[in-house]
Design a protein around this motif. Structure first.
Motif, short mmCIF file in Angstrom:
data_model
loop_
_atom_site.label_atom_id
_atom_site.label_comp_id
_atom_site.label_asym_id
_atom_site.label_seq_id
_atom_site.Cartn_x
_atom_site.Cartn_y
_atom_site.Cartn_z
N MET A 801 0.73 -1.11 -0.04
CA MET A 801 0.03 0.05 0.08
C MET A 801 0.89 1.18 -0.04
N MET A 802 1.86 1.39 0.91
CA MET A 802 2.98 2.11 0.62
C MET A 802 3.44 2.49 -0.62
N GLN A 803 3.84 1.42 -1.52
CA GLN A 803 4.28 1.69 -2.80
C GLN A 803 3.21 2.04 -3.54
N ASN A 804 1.89 1.72 -3.56
CA ASN A 804 0.76 2.07 -4.17
C ASN A 804 0.56 3.57 -4.10
N LYS A 805 0.84 4.23 -2.78
CA LYS A 805 0.53 5.59 -2.60
C LYS A 805 1.55 6.48 -3.13
N VAL A 806 2.95 5.78 -3.20
CA VAL A 806 3.84 6.50 -3.76
C VAL A 806 3.74 6.49 -5.31
N PHE A 807 3.41 5.43 -5.83
CA PHE A 807 3.48 5.17 -7.22
C PHE A 807 2.21 6.27 -7.80
N LEU A 808 1.10 6.30 -7.12
CA LEU A 808 -0.04 6.91 -7.38
C LEU A 808 0.25 8.43 -7.68
N ARG A 809 1.08 8.96 -6.60
CA ARG A 809 1.52 10.34 -6.64
C ARG A 809 2.51 10.55 -7.68
N ALA A 810 3.26 9.72 -7.91
CA ALA A 810 4.40 9.92 -9.30
C ALA A 810 3.51 9.96 -10.50
N ILE A 811 2.51 8.85 -10.60
CA ILE A 811 1.97 8.85 -11.69
C ILE A 811 0.91 10.10 -12.20
N ASN A 812 0.36 10.63 -11.15
CA ASN A 812 -0.34 12.08 -11.23
C ASN A 812 0.69 13.04 -11.59
N GLN A 813 1.96 13.02 -11.02
CA GLN A 813 2.95 14.04 -11.44
C GLN A 813 3.43 13.91 -12.70
N TYR A 814 3.40 12.60 -13.33
CA TYR A 814 3.88 12.63 -14.62
C TYR A 814 3.05 12.94 -15.67
N ALA A 815 1.66 12.66 -15.21
CA ALA A 815 0.55 12.97 -16.10
C ALA A 815 0.44 14.45 -16.23
N ASP A 816 0.85 15.30 -15.16
CA ASP A 816 1.02 16.54 -15.36
C ASP A 816 2.14 17.15 -16.54
N MET A 817 3.11 16.16 -16.52
CA MET A 817 4.32 16.49 -17.26
C MET A 817 3.70 16.20 -18.81
N LEU A 818 2.69 15.26 -19.16
CA LEU A 818 2.23 14.93 -20.47
C LEU A 818 1.54 16.09 -20.68
N ASN A 819 0.45 16.55 -19.89
CA ASN A 819 -0.28 17.67 -20.23
C ASN A 819 0.43 18.85 -20.73
N LYS A 820 1.63 19.21 -19.91
CA LYS A 820 2.23 20.45 -20.27
C LYS A 820 3.13 20.17 -21.38
N LYS A 821 3.80 19.25 -21.67
CA LYS A 821 4.79 18.82 -22.65
C LYS A 821 4.53 18.27 -23.99
N PHE A 822 3.48 17.26 -23.90
CA PHE A 822 3.30 16.48 -24.77
C PHE A 822 1.77 16.53 -25.52
N LEU A 823 1.20 17.37 -25.15
CA LEU A 823 -0.23 17.22 -25.67
C LEU A 823 -0.73 18.22 -26.78
N ASP A 824 0.14 19.40 -27.22
CA ASP A 824 -0.20 20.13 -28.26
C ASP A 824 0.14 19.52 -29.49
N GLN A 825 -0.30 19.88 -30.73
CA GLN A 825 -0.26 19.38 -32.00
C GLN A 825 1.36 18.89 -32.28
N ALA A 826 1.96 19.82 -32.07
CA ALA A 826 3.41 19.74 -32.55
C ALA A 826 4.23 18.77 -31.72
N ASN A 827 3.89 18.62 -30.44
CA ASN A 827 4.48 17.67 -29.33
C ASN A 827 3.76 16.41 -28.96
#
Length: 1472
Positions: A801-827
């Motif tokens: 459960m500790m691992q899941n909690k840490v992974f969940l936060r990391a996944i959400n942080q990385y999702a934020d990177m996807l939205n910021k860096k890799f969502l527009d048409q060019a990227n």
């Protein structure tokens, strides 16, 4: 009784926490959890496990009440808590429950307050302990205690518990009972004494200790366990007069310690743990001394050597407790010197006999002052100031072997000495008083070089002088005390003449003692002493530090605190120079290394305590880090590697010393260096274990609260090591011993990263966009693998459960990177987003988060601590999907499956939030292609797999229907097609849920029905792939039940989908591994061969022949495969022969109605026709039915039930036999053998009849028959039987009396015709049956059996009321007319065969017939006679006999697959 409690939170989130010990709460919840499992074990009759759990539950209840009582002393309470936690952990393991991790005090660890590394290590320890306990239990069951012995061998110290129950011995005086452990092979005592003073009346002197004489022999080392033999010895010393039998009136000396006897028992097995007889009492026989000069030790050795002891009932009762393991607490101070009086040799002097020597032991300081209360004659006794030995009567060379403990304050040791005085004791009191000490011996406790008196034997010098002088310490203290010392000073230790030294004379007498120092403060090692007293001679410091590495480890750990103090003082007092830094560092590494050694691992707490409480060198960090950095920087240099490696292993504690010095800037220097080194080695896959250990220790230190700000340090680790650690985990096999540790390190890094670090992470990759993509790709794939196949056992719930909690936060942080860096048409990065969605769904659907599968207690615990993580990430996935905008179409249909998995999670709010994504997908595809076909196909395929795999429920079906319909109806273009799609999916879901429910049913027939239900649905919606999938499921079920005929019909449906062509086979057509076919023709050939094989096994040779002909046509005219053809034709020939020669059993058919709401939907309130098994009677069939539905009630009547029964909540079964109606193939246009026809009587049938008489309307007194209806119900099944099931659903049809009359006339005519034919074919047949048949018809009372029909149907009134029956009435008249030629032929044959005796009977019958013939021909016309018929005017047809007159009434067919009422295909799913 109300408990005190604290209430946290409000409303739904209210938690009540009782105000009691956490352990009590844990026991309570554990008992509740176990009791549920305990009940299940009882129900499932798992007896052995049930008993085990019962014992554990009883133990916990008992211990719980003991703890709650509050009456236990602290040490016992501590011990009991250990027992409780061990029992809980063991029980949880054997019951497959979650592992509990605890701190050192046994309290459950709070993961929020514990570092990831500590948590991982705690799991490892807990798991190992439980495993050991399991092994221990296992070995106990097998009566093997190897584990225990191995554990003993590895344990530093252990203890033996002894309980003295009684001394059964007639002494007559006060006595001392001295108990100790003894090595019989070395003839020496290996423990101190336990002393009990026994009074002359046979009870302990201290009466309060009656029944409480217990002792624990502690600090027994593992080497004691290795002794071949250990004896428990009890010596009895009487305290009184010199001789017991001396009763004369003169005043006798009293208080003399005299030998009395011994008792000995071998305790080797008890000590080794081979026997555990805690409750057993042992009687140890007593052996008295032979004479007054018999040494006690001699008696001990004699008893050990002797097989038996003649004890005369005298002895002692004791019980033992097997050893337990006991480690000294950190920092315990012990300062004991054991002194043993070994032996002496005393000249008789002026006496005629040898002296009665008594030795008195005391301790004096250098000023001649006696130290009071420092001598202990044995445990359990008060301290005394002087000890008097046993007196052996008139013995020149007494051997005492008596041991006392001398416990002197540490500060007095260097000033103290042992003094031994010798005195002759007289049996008469008056003489005894005048006896003075005749000699003295002494020994100093500390030698001239500052080390303590060496362990072992010491041959002391016996000095003689005047008694008063001997009492003055200054007389002898300057003299040598031992013979060795005397020689060192240049004197001879031997020689007959007495030597004078000052005012004392060295006597010829001799006296030996032995000593043993057990001290945490006194050392006998010069090198160690040199270091400890380094200030006294600093010139030797360099040498002393080097020599430390050579000192015996046991001696160093004994003086751990002093040694460490000395090392840090050396370092700090030489702070200006670096002279000793490296040596001190190496010495520190040496000490830490020692403690890591298994032999001294029990000193770990001592070191921890030292760091926390005693360490005070505030500036040690500068020197320690400097040396460490030098080592790291010079790693490549020759000779440094080994020392660096040792330092790395000791790094945890070196860091602890550094951290304790409260410095932080050192990390700025050290951390980058360390991380560079770690990166270097990890990238080369070198020294992985050491790297992992080092990284764990660094992360552990950085987690601590008292080390100041760590943000910068975490950043250094993240920048240098995060990706490297990730890659190490990816490349490492799951079977590696280090995988768990590395995943813990990675989790720890991520856990210690703040939002700032995640934001900064992107910058660390510089401008290389591909680097970021690669990093995220690697991470997503790694997370998904770790979630799918966890490295930790499933019972490590807290770690997972500790691992899941840490992974969940990391996944959400990385999702934020996807939205910021890799969502527009060019990227936009399609694969990256794809991996994100697959990872997020895998996280959400992982087993360890499916709360509904857990017990309510576990579910509540997880929700309380972590919430429902599925909801958290589910909402995130939804937002990420909607963020995609124009890119969505790229994820259809690939993402349909993952999104479906997510929506199926049984969490209502999550479902409501995510089901609308489906509408979004439909809309998206529709805008792109003007349809949503790809989406529809995908969701149907995936839904089938998901529901079969256990996901989905009634609530999901309702939500899916409601939510999607609402969305579709609002849409301009999707309203109609969307609604059709939703209804289709809902219908499919109904069938799939039924199928899944029934798949776990033992009743295979229900499973078959459900399977057909689903496959027909797929046929209807033209999903060929899924249709075939379920065909094979059905086929397998049939094969399991040996239903080969049904298996063949099922496979035939697959074969009918194929063409005899060279067309390529689509992948879904070959769903079986066994088929190797490239074209449809090849696959059809293979299927036909398999089907023919099954038809053969089911004795359905007619069907096999039909397929064989089709196959033969291919072999002969298309494939030209004559070899296959010849083989096939041989089979065909055999089949034909079987038809004619083999008798086949005729199965009965049964109608079964399932009434009431208690039945599953697919059979509820429906009627089915079942094909019985070979030779199965109705009673057996009914019994089989009722076994499948044990709660069902059998109905007594065969009439259809009313609505009350159909709508009731129960289960009612109606069952009766029905008769199949023959439907002979049209090819049989002339009479054929009954052997051929008999097959069609029970096969290829679709119509079944059941008749019962029933009265309708009012009773007609003139014509009873008019109201007497035979209610003949014809049941028509959806498909012919046999078919792909052994039963099919039916629709019943009630038949009118007119139709019944037609059928009855037809049957009568057929009966006459059949019998006539039989007599024509066989002239020898007996005539009686024919006589009875003809007479029964032509008799005037019967008159053809149609008189009642005329009255009932051939009236104007009937014709007026039933104009629609005109054709049927004409049909009946035709049948009546046809009866005459059939009867005529019968009468003719009868006339030819009749005997003379029966001639009158025949003539009467002929007359009646003529009368009947006239009437019929007059009313209904004449028909051709049978002779005319033979001449060809009407071809005789067997078919006529077997077919029922055609009826214009359409017969409805009930079908599983909703066929129209006028279609009656031969098989479900076929084209009829």
């Amino acid at each position: 009784h109300l408990k005190e409690a604290i209430v946290e939170g409000k409303g739904q989130h209210e938690t009540v926490i009782p105000n009691e010990l956490p352990l009590i709460q844990e026991v309570t919840t554990t008992l509740r959890e176990w009791s549920i499992i305990w009940r299940q074990l009882y129900v499932q009759d798992h007896r052995e496990m049930f008993r085990s759990v019962r014992h554990m539950i009883y133990d916990l209840i008992e211990w719980r009440s003991q703890i709650l009582s509050g009456t236990l002393p602290q040490d016992e309470l501590k011990e009991l808590k250990k027992k409780v936690t061990a029992k809980i952990d063991y029980g949880n393991r054997i019951l497959d429950l979650d592992l509990v991790v605890r701190d050192e005090d046994g309290n459950i660890l709070d993961p929020e307050l514990t570092s990831t590394i500590s948590l991982f290590r705690a799991h490892e320890i807990a798991s190992k302990q439980v495993e050991e306990r399991l092994q221990e239990e296992k070995s106990q069951k097998q009566n093997i205690d190897i584990n225990r012995q191995a554990k003993f061998a590895a344990t530093p110290s252990f203890a033996l518990f002894v309980n003295l129950k009684n001394v059964v011995c007639k002494i007559g005086e006060d006595a001392e009972v001295l108990m100790s452990l003894y090595d019989p092979l070395e003839s020496k005592f290996i423990s101190e004494n336990y002393l009990v003073r026994w009074s002359s009346c046979g009870l302990p002197k201290d009466i309060d200790r009656l029944h409480n004489l217990r002792a624990v022999f502690t600090d027994l080392g593992s080497k004691d366990l290795k002794r071949e033999k250990i004896s428990f010895v009890c010596q009895i010393v009487r305290v009184g007069r010199m001789e017991l039998r001396d009763n004369n009136t003169r005043k006798l000396t009293s208080g003399l310690r005299r030998p009395f006897g011994v008792a000995v028992m071998d305790v080797t097995d008890i000590v080794n743990g081979k026997v555990d007889d805690e409750d057993k009492q042992h009687f140890i026989p007593f052996q008295p001394v032979a004479g007054e000069n018999d040494f006690l030790q001699t008696v001990i050795n004699k008893v050990i050597a002797a097989k038996e002891v003649n004890h005369k009932g005298q002895g002692r009762y004791l019980s033992f407790c097997a050893p337990w393991f006991a480690s000294r607490a950190g920092g315990d101070v012990r300062n004991d010197i054991y002194v043993t009086l070994v032996q002496g040799d005393f000249d008789k002097g002026s006496k005629t006999t040898a002296k009665n020597v008594e030795v008195t032991v005391s301790v004096y300081d250098e000023d001649g002052k006696r130290l009071e209360s420092v001598i202990f004659p044995g445990a359990g006794d008060e301290a005394i100031s002087e000890y008097k030995s046993v007196i052996y009567y008139q013995v020149k060379q007494p051997r005492w072997f008596e041991t006392v403990k001398v416990a002197i304050p540490i500060e007095d040791v260097n000033r103290s000495h042992l003094r031994f005085t010798f005195r002759h004791r007289s049996s008469q009191d008056s003489k005894d008083k005048s006896e003075k000490i005749f000699a003295l011996a002494f020994v100093k406790l500390m030698r001239y070089d500052g080390t303590t008196l060496r362990d072992g034997e010491h041959d002391l010098i016996v000095y003689k002088a005047e008694a008063k002088k001997l009492e003055d310490a200054s007389t002898y203290l300057s003299l040598p005390s031992t013979k060795i010392e005397l020689e060192e000073k240049g004197h001879s230790a031997t020689g007959k003449s007495m030597q004078n030294l000052g005012s004392c004379t060295i006597s010829k007498d001799s006296f030996q003692i032995s000593t043993l120092v057990c001290s945490t403060k006194l050392t006998q090692n010069v090198d160690l002493l040199g270091l400890l007293k380094w200030r006294s001679n600093t010139s030797l410091l360099h040498q002393n530090l080097k020599q430390l590495m050579k000192v015996d480890g046991g001696e160093v750990v004994k003086f751990l605190q002093d040694t460490l103090d000395a090392l840090f003082n050396i370092m700090m007092e030489n702070s200006e120079s670096e002279t000793f830094d490296t040596l001190v560092f190496d010495a520190l590494v040496f000490i830490i290394g020692l403690i890591a050694d298994r032999k001294f691992q029990h000193f770990n707490p001592v070191l921890e305590t030292y760091i926390k409480k005693h360490f005070s060198a505030t500036l040690a960090y500068t020197k320690l880090t400097k040396v460490l950095k030098t080592y790291v920087d010079s790693a490549e240099k020759c000779g440094i590697t080994d020392q660096l490696f040792k330092a790395m292993k000791a790094l945890e504690y070196i860091f602890k010393f550094i951290v304790r010095s409260r410095i932080l800037f050192n990390q700025e220097i050290l951390l980058p260096t360390m991380t560079d080194q770690l990166k270097y080695h990890l990238e080369r896959q070198e020294d992985l274990e050491a790297c992992c250990q080092l990284l764990s220790n660094i992360l552990e230190v950085l987690y601590k609260k008292d080390v100041g700000p760590t943000q910068r340090h975490v950043q250094i680790i993240m920048e240098n090591l995060l990706r490297t650690v990730n890659r190490t985990v990816i490349s490492m096999g799951r079977d590696s011993e280090l995988i768990g540790s590395f995943v813990a390190c990675m989790t720890a890094i991520l856990r210690q990263m703040e939002d700032y670090h995640y934001a900064h992470l992107i910058k660390t990759f510089g401008k290389m966009r591909s680097d970021v993509v690669d990093f995220l790709m690697e991470t997503f794939i790694m997370f998904k693998n770790l979630i799918g196949k966890n490295v930790y056992p499933s019972d490590w719930v807290i770690m997972n459960m500790m691992q899941n909690k840490v992974f969940l936060r990391a996944i959400n942080q990385y999702a934020d990177m996807l939205n910021k860096k890799f969502l527009d048409q060019a990227n936009f990065e399609l694969q990256l987003w794809n991996n994100y969605f697959h990872l997020a769904v895998a996280f959400l659907t992982q087993e360890s988060l499916q709360l509904e599968n857990f017990s309510s207690a576990k579910r509540a615990k997880i929700l309380n601590k972590y919430g429902d993580m599925r909801r958290q990430i589910g909402f995130e996935i939804r937002d990420m999907w909607y963020n995609l905008g124009q890119h969505k179409i790229k994820f259809i249909p690939e993402m349909v499956g993952p999104i479906l998995e997510m929506t199926l999670i049984p969490e209502t709010e999550l479902r409501k939030a995510t089901i609308p994504i489906f509408f979004d997908m439909m809309q998206c595809e529709f805008h792109s292609t003007r349809s949503f076909q790809r989406f529809e196909n995908e969701i149907i395929t995936k839904l089938d797999h998901e529901v079969e795999g256990g996901r989905g429920d009634e609530q999901y079906k309702v939500l899916f229907d409601k939510i999607l319909l609402e969305h579709c109806r609002k849409h301009k273009y999707l309203a109609k097609s969307g609604e059709t799609f939703v209804k289709l999916v809902v219908r499919l879901m109904e069938r799939l849920l039924d199928y899944r429910t029934i798949m776990h049913d033992e009743n295979k027939e229900n499973r078959m029905s459900c399977t057909v239900n689903v496959l027909n649905f797929y046929k209807e919606i033209e999903r060929e792939e899924m249709y075939i999938r379920y065909l094979y499921k059905l086929c397998d079920l049939h094969k399991e039940c040996d239903n080969y005929t049904e298996a063949a019909y099922t496979l035939l449906l697959h074969a009918k989908l194929l063409k005899w062509s060279e067309e390529a086979c689509a992948a879904h057509l070959t769903q079986r591994d066994g088929y190797q076919a490239a074209t449809q023709g090849q696959l059809k050939d293979q299927l036909y061969q398999e089907i023919i094989h099954y038809f053969d096994k089911g004795k359905m040779w007619e069907e096999a022949i039909a397929l064989g002909k089709e196959l033969a046509e291919q072999y002969e005219n298309e494939m030209f495969d004559y070899e296959q053809l010849s083989e096939l034709l041989r089979k065909q020939a055999q089949f034909y022969e079987n038809i004619v020669k083999v008798i086949r059993p005729k199965p009965d058919y049964f109608a079964v109605g399932y009434y009431g709401q208690g039945f599953p939907t697919f059979i509820r309130n429906k009627v089915f026709i079942y094909r019985g098994k070979e030779y199965e009677r109705r009673e057996d069939f009914e019994a089989r039915l009722l076994t499948q539905f044990p709660n069902a009630e059998k109905m007594k009547t065969t009439s259809p039930p009313g609505d009350d029964i159909k709508s009731s909540s129960g289960q009612y079964i109606q069952c009766f036999t029905v008769k199949p109606k023959l439907d002979l193939p049209s090819k049989f246009h002339r009479p054929v053998s009954e052997q051929i026809v008999s097959f069609y009587r029970v096969n290829e049938v679709q119509r079944f009849e059941y008749s019962r008489p029933v009265r309708k309307g009012e009773k007609n007194p003139d014509n009873e028959f008019a109201n007497m209806w035979i209610e003949r119900t014809i049941y028509v099944t959806a498909y012919k039987l046999p078919g792909i099931l052994r039963w099919f659903e039916v629709k019943s049809v009630e038949i009118s009396p007119l139709e019944n009359a037609i059928e009855t006339m037809q049957l009568t005519n057929d009966k006459i015709n059949n019998m006539v034919q039989q007599h024509l074919n066989d002239p020898n047949l007996p005539i009686n049956p024919l006589s009875m048949l003809l007479n029964g018809i032509v008799d005037p009372a019967v008159m053809g059996g149609f008189a009642n029909y005329e009255k009932a149907f051939f009236t104007e009134k009937y014709m007026h009321e039933h104009p629609e029956d005109h054709d049927k009435i004409e049909k009946l008249k035709d049948l009546i007319a046809w009866q005459i030629p059939f009867l005529a032929e019968g009468i003719r044959i009868h006339g030819e065969k009749v005997t003379e005796a029966l001639r009158p009977f025949h003539e009467r019958m002929e007359a009646c017939f003529r009368q009947l013939k006239d009437k019929v021909e007059k009313q209904y016309g004449a028909r051709l006679s049978s002779l005319d018929e033979r001449r060809g005017s009407r071809p005789r047809s067997m078919v006529r006999s077997f077919t029922m007159p055609s009826s214009s009434r359409p017969l409805s067919v009930a079908s599983v697959s909703s066929l129209s009422s006028d279609s009656t295909p031969s098989r479900p799913g076929s084209d009829g």
